[in-house]
Design an enzyme around this catalytic site. Structure first.
Site, PDB file in Angstrom:
ATOM      1  N   ASP A 214       2.626  66.473 -17.807  1.00  0.00           N
ATOM      2  CA  ASP A 214       1.479  65.064 -17.296  1.00  0.00           C
ATOM      3  C   ASP A 214       2.316  64.127 -16.387  1.00  0.00           C
ATOM      4  O   ASP A 214       3.368  64.125 -16.497  1.00  0.00           O
ATOM      5  CB  ASP A 214       0.970  64.608 -18.310  1.00  0.00           C
ATOM      6  N   GLU A 281       9.944  70.687   1.085  1.00  0.00           N
ATOM      7  CA  GLU A 281      11.105  70.584   0.002  1.00  0.00           C
ATOM      8  C   GLU A 281      11.490  69.827  -1.074  1.00  0.00           C
ATOM      9  O   GLU A 281      12.056  70.513  -2.164  1.00  0.00           O
ATOM     10  CB  GLU A 281      12.269  70.376   0.927  1.00  0.00           C
TER      11      GLU A 281
HETATM   12  O1  ISL Z   1       0.622  59.580  -9.132  1.00  0.00           O
HETATM   13  C1  ISL Z   1      -0.075  60.015  -8.435  1.00  0.00           C
HETATM   14  C2  ISL Z   1      -0.164  60.213  -7.405  1.00  0.00           C
HETATM   15  O2  ISL Z   1       0.994  59.813  -6.648  1.00  0.00           O
HETATM   16  C3  ISL Z   1      -1.488  60.776  -9.030  1.00  0.00           C
HETATM   17  O3  ISL Z   1      -2.030  61.230  -8.582  1.00  0.00           O
HETATM   18  C4  ISL Z   1      -1.017  60.932 -10.958  1.00  0.00           C
HETATM   19  O4  ISL Z   1       0.334  61.771 -10.586  1.00  0.00           O
HETATM   20  C5  ISL Z   1      -1.966  61.315 -11.373  1.00  0.00           C
HETATM   21  O5  ISL Z   1      -3.075  59.896 -11.557  1.00  0.00           O
HETATM   22  C6  ISL Z   1      -1.991  61.214 -13.287  1.00  0.00           C
HETATM   23  O6  ISL Z   1      -2.707  62.261 -14.124  1.00  0.00           O
HETATM   24  C7  ISL Z   1      -2.054  62.167 -15.070  1.00  0.00           C
HETATM   25  O7  ISL Z   1      -1.512  61.463 -15.908  1.00  0.00           O
HETATM   26  C8  ISL Z   1      -2.127  59.903 -16.197  1.00  0.00           C
HETATM   27  C9  ISL Z   1      -4.263  61.197 -16.941  1.00  0.00           C
HETATM   28  O8  ISL Z   1      -4.695  59.821 -16.673  1.00  0.00           O
HETATM   29  C10 ISL Z   1      -4.333  61.999 -15.954  1.00  0.00           C
HETATM   30  O9  ISL Z   1      -5.971  61.600 -16.778  1.00  0.00           O
HETATM   31  C11 ISL Z   1      -3.771  63.264 -16.126  1.00  0.00           C
HETATM   32  O10 ISL Z   1      -4.077  64.004 -15.413  1.00  0.00           O
HETATM   33  C12 ISL Z   1      -2.212  59.790 -17.111  1.00  0.00           C
HETATM   34  O11 ISL Z   1      -1.550  59.994 -17.999  1.00  0.00           O
END
Ligand code: ISL
Length: 530
Positions: A214, A281
């Site tokens: 994640d 990149e």
């Molecule tokens: O960071 C982002 C854009 O640069 C976001 O899109 C982010 O990466 C995204 O929302 C992360 O999602 C993941 O982590 C979250 C969770 O709520 C999501 O369900 C999961 O897929 C926090 O743990």
């Protein structure tokens, strides 16, 4: 104690099995409920392995099922080495892995290293220990700005809306890139690293085949936590290369190298990172030989139903990984985005276009990530306000409805909710009554259904020699259309997003996403030719 030995010998032997695998994302809360509490669980998944085998997937990605107060439905982890009672227990997990392996389906699990739950014992200790303590050093605590420290330490915003900082009663602030219940861990701290290593080994020893990481572009924070650029993101105002200091900091790569070292000690296991990084990149840096095996790219999610946009998404995705030797990954939907039937216009046209895009996706070289329910053609659901649970809804002051609409429980059978998902009438999110024709049961024997299309397409992908090779060759095509050929195997895929039928490239039709118009390819349709 590793349990991958339950896989049949030919399957278990394949070390780089993930290079062309079809993964199926199970959003655990919404897949199948075995104990009648209205929430999906591990036993529920186990009871549906026959279906997954029939569908033809190679591996599962299970969203977090660890101990959690569920402020972000499990992405706020209080104990990463235990199962939340809502989803079962460790014995249920072991049974699931063993049975999945018997069905020749591998199991990968989510890891959430960027943050913990605020109820994780470390964060509770940090709150009680006070400013300057060892306990606070595992998180990102800072003094505020302004003469009384009442302003957040910098201007960072949370991905879920509002400031990325919350003040605690003694006056310090802590960082949370997501909800306040998800404090960011300090990845400079050796115990944070050691703990992740322990978590990796814990699940690897129980037989998992890999991890989905994640926010794999998060974790590392830049020196001094400089302000972010908060100019409005209107087109042309901010270019793609404006760096967001909250994400994609160079220090993250050392963390991925640490993870890779652990996985290398468990042959046949892999990791895929969630990497929201646009620059090719910078994206490629995450899949260097000593880092992640795979990176999610979300270009197909971001492209509309338009041949030029889809072609550019495909070309970029392939170009980004070409120098690295790792395969591209392809995703049309997941638990964070609007389901693609709806993105493509919803209703009958949305379904038709989704069918076409399924053939485009499954014709591509590399790794496929399917999201549970897309094989049934589920649309996003317009949920009533009272049903909304995603933290985004509250955090945005009820301006953003959040992601619940793509997380509605799967309809399995029968003619009314809960459609065999549960024995409870009140499922954690309500299902629409109109989903009676979308159940797995209703679609299984219907050759024209979305489910049958997925099954047939996955079967060809696995068995037809046309799908060999990693490179594509593009044909000239009428406006609004494209056609490419798999250079190795020769499969041709043509897509028509224009308003009129067009002539087909030469070849024999293997599968089409909808009825053909004589020997022409109709609008909103894709075809495979050999
Ligand atoms: O960071 C982002 C854009 O640069 C976001 O899109 C982010 O990466 C995204 O929302 C992360 O999602 C993941 O982590 C979250 C969770 O709520 C999501 O369900 C999961 O897929 C926090 O743990």
């Amino acid at each position: 104690m590793r349990r991958s030995s339950d896989l049949s010998p030919e399957i278990a032997e394949e070390a780089a099995w993930w290079r062309d695998a079809v993964f199926y994302q199970v959003y655990v809360r919404s897949f199948a409920d075995s104990n009648g509490d209205g929430v999906g669980d591990l036993e529920g998944i186990r009871s549906r392995l026959g279906y997954l085998e029939l569908l033809g997937v190679d591996a599962l990605w299970l969203t977090p099922f660890y101990r959690s107060p569920m402020a972000d439905h499990g992405y706020d982890v209080a104990d990463p080495r235990d199962v939340d009672p809502l989803f079962g227990d460790l014995a249920a997990f072991d049974r699931l892995v063993a049975d999945a392996h018997e069905h020749n389906i591998r199991v990968t699990v989510d890891l959430v290293p960027n943050h913990s739950s605020d109820l994780h014992e470390w964060f509770q200790e940090a709150l009680h220990a006070g400013p300057g303590s060892m306990e606070r050093a595992r998180y990102v605590f800072r003094e505020g700005r302004g003469f009384d420290g009442s302003q957040p330490p910098n201007n960072w915003t949370s991905v879920f809306g509002g400031p990325a900082w919350t003040r605690v009663p003694d006056g310090q602030w802590y960082l949370h890139l997501f909800a306040p219940e998800q404090p960011d861990l300090n990845w400079e701290h050796p115990e944070v690293r050691a703990d992740l290593e322990q978590t990796l080994r814990f699940w690897l020893d129980r037989g998992v085949d890999g991890f989905r990481i994640d926010v794999a572009h998060g974790m590392a924070k830049p020196e001094g936590l400089p302000d972010m650029d908060i100019r409005p993101q209107a087109p042309g105002v901010l270019s793609d290369d404006v760096h967001d200091p909250r994400f994609d900091n160079d220090g993250v790569h050392e963390i991925h190298r640490m993870i890779r070292k652990v996985l290398d000690g468990y042959p046949g296991t892999m990791a895929v990172g969630e990497i929201w990084v646009k620059d090719d990149e910078r994206f490629a840096a995450y899949v260097r030989p000593d880092e992640l095996h795979l990176g999610f790219n979300f270009r197909l999610v971001q492209a509309g139903f338009d041949a030029d946009a889809v072609r550019s998404a495909i070309e970029h995705s392939l170009a980004a990984v070409a120098p690295t030797g790792t395969p591209a990954t392809w995703t049309l939907s997941n638990h964070d985005v609007v389901r693609h039937v709806t993105r493509y216009g919803g209703g009958a046209p949305g379904e038709q276009r989704a069918r076409a895009m399924t053939l485009v996706e499954l014709a591509l070289p590399g790794v496929i990530y399917l999201y549970n329910g897309e094989e049934l053609g589920l649309p996003n659901v317009e949920l009533p306000d009272w049903a909304l649970q995603d933290p985004t809804w509250e955090r945005s002051g009820h301006t953003e409805r959040g992601r619940d609409g793509c997380r509605v429980p799967i309809p399995w059978e029968g003619t009314s909710p809960p459609f065999g998902f549960s024995t409870a009438v009140n499922t954690w999110l309500p299902q629409p009554n109109e989903w009676d024709h979308l159940t797995a049961e209703a679609q299984l024997e219907d050759p024209g259904s979305m489910l049958s299309l997925y099954r047939e397409a996955l079967e060809h992908r696995k068995s037809n020699a046309g799908f060999a090779g990693e490179e594509l060759e593009w044909y000239g095509a009428p406006a609004g259309c494209f056609a490419f050929r798999r250079k190795g195997g020769g499969l041709i895929c043509a897509l028509n997003t224009s308003g009129a039928s067009v002539p087909l490239p030469p070849g024999k039709v293997l599968l089409s996403s909808g009825p053909m118009d004589g020997d022409q390819l109709p609008p909103d349709t894709a075809v495979w030719l050999v």
